[in-house]
Design a protein around this motif. Structure first.
Motif, mmCIF file in Angstrom:
data_model
loop_
_atom_site.group_PDB
_atom_site.id
_atom_site.type_symbol
_atom_site.label_atom_id
_atom_site.label_comp_id
_atom_site.label_asym_id
_atom_site.label_seq_id
_atom_site.Cartn_x
_atom_site.Cartn_y
_atom_site.Cartn_z
ATOM 1 N N ARG A 199 8.919 -2.609 -3.412
ATOM 2 C CA ARG A 199 7.915 -1.594 -3.728
ATOM 3 C C ARG A 199 8.396 -0.671 -4.853
ATOM 4 N NH1 ARG A 199 7.377 -1.313 2.149
ATOM 5 N NH2 ARG A 199 5.446 -2.339 2.778
ATOM 6 N N GLY A 209 2.758 -0.507 -5.068
ATOM 7 C CA GLY A 209 3.735 -0.954 -4.093
ATOM 8 C C GLY A 209 3.164 -1.594 -2.860
ATOM 9 N N ASP A 210 1.895 -1.952 -2.837
ATOM 10 C CA ASP A 210 1.310 -2.517 -1.622
ATOM 11 C C ASP A 210 1.347 -4.024 -1.654
ATOM 12 O OD1 ASP A 210 0.749 0.026 -0.705
ATOM 13 O OD2 ASP A 210 -1.179 0.101 -1.735
#
Length: 210
Positions: A199, A209-210
């Protein structure tokens, strides 16, 4: 026995008794996952020279010959056993074509205390970008992949391997721990750490960052 779901145990028993249809059905169920594993770990220098389908066919023949011994010894869950045989065939291909050119220090990782090719950072980068970027972003994907590949190579090798097993090969935590010969707690902690590092890398590249 080993899996306890989806009729795998029954198929394993039939295959061990010489039923070729059962062995074929077993391998067919896991073929896509095994192909993913091969694709992630096939050295880029062998693309175009080694066909993943040939690796899978050799693993299938190995499994057909050794299914009886597997049932008697029950060394590991059935899918992990198929994965182990496939990994050994992939390692054979690497050694045959690359020989001393293999980077032993970071190209091989433990799998039931036997070596196997580690996941290529190039392949991991391509997988991540394929999930995060739209098809029309191809023009900038090459540079992003280079940056991501370099960042992944700087990660701890075992953390990168745990990330590969959990996130891309979709093994659960218990399977990951078995493959790497570490505790379930250690595997879980390393996965959390590796996800956090990934991330951070993606956020630094402006990819989220998902």
């Amino acid at each position: 026995m080993r899996s306890g779901d989806d009729g795998i145990d029954e198929l394993v028993s039939r295959a061990a008794c010489g039923d070729p249809g059962a062995m074929g059905e077993l391998f067919a169920r896991f073929r896509d996952r095994l192909r993913t594993m091969v694709g992630l770990r096939l050295d880029r220098r062998l693309r175009g020279r080694v066909d993943p389908s040939d690796i899978l066919q050799e693993a299938y023949l190995d499994a057909s010959k050794r299914i009886g011994a597997y049932v008697r010894a029950a060394p590991m869950p059935f899918f992990l056993w198929l994965r182990f045989l496939t990994a050994q065939r992939l390692l054979d291909a690497h050694r045959h074509h690359l020989g001393a050119k293999m980077r032993a220090a970071n190209q091989e990782v433990s799998v039931y205390r036997a070596p196997m090719p580690g996941a290529a950072s190039e392949s991991l980068a391509a997988q991540v970008l394929g999930q995060l970027t739209a098809p029309d972003a191809a023009a900038i994907r090459g540079e992003l992949q280079r940056q991501l590949q370099e960042a992944l190579e700087e990660m701890d090798a075992l953390d990168r391997e745990v990330l590969t097993l959990r996130h891309f090969e979709e093994l659960n935590n218990k399977e990951t721990a078995l493959v790497l010969g570490i505790s379930k707690t250690a595997a879980s902690n390393r996965y959390i750490r590796a996800l956090g590092r990934l991330r951070e890398i993606l956020e630094a590249m402006g990819l989220g960052g998902d």
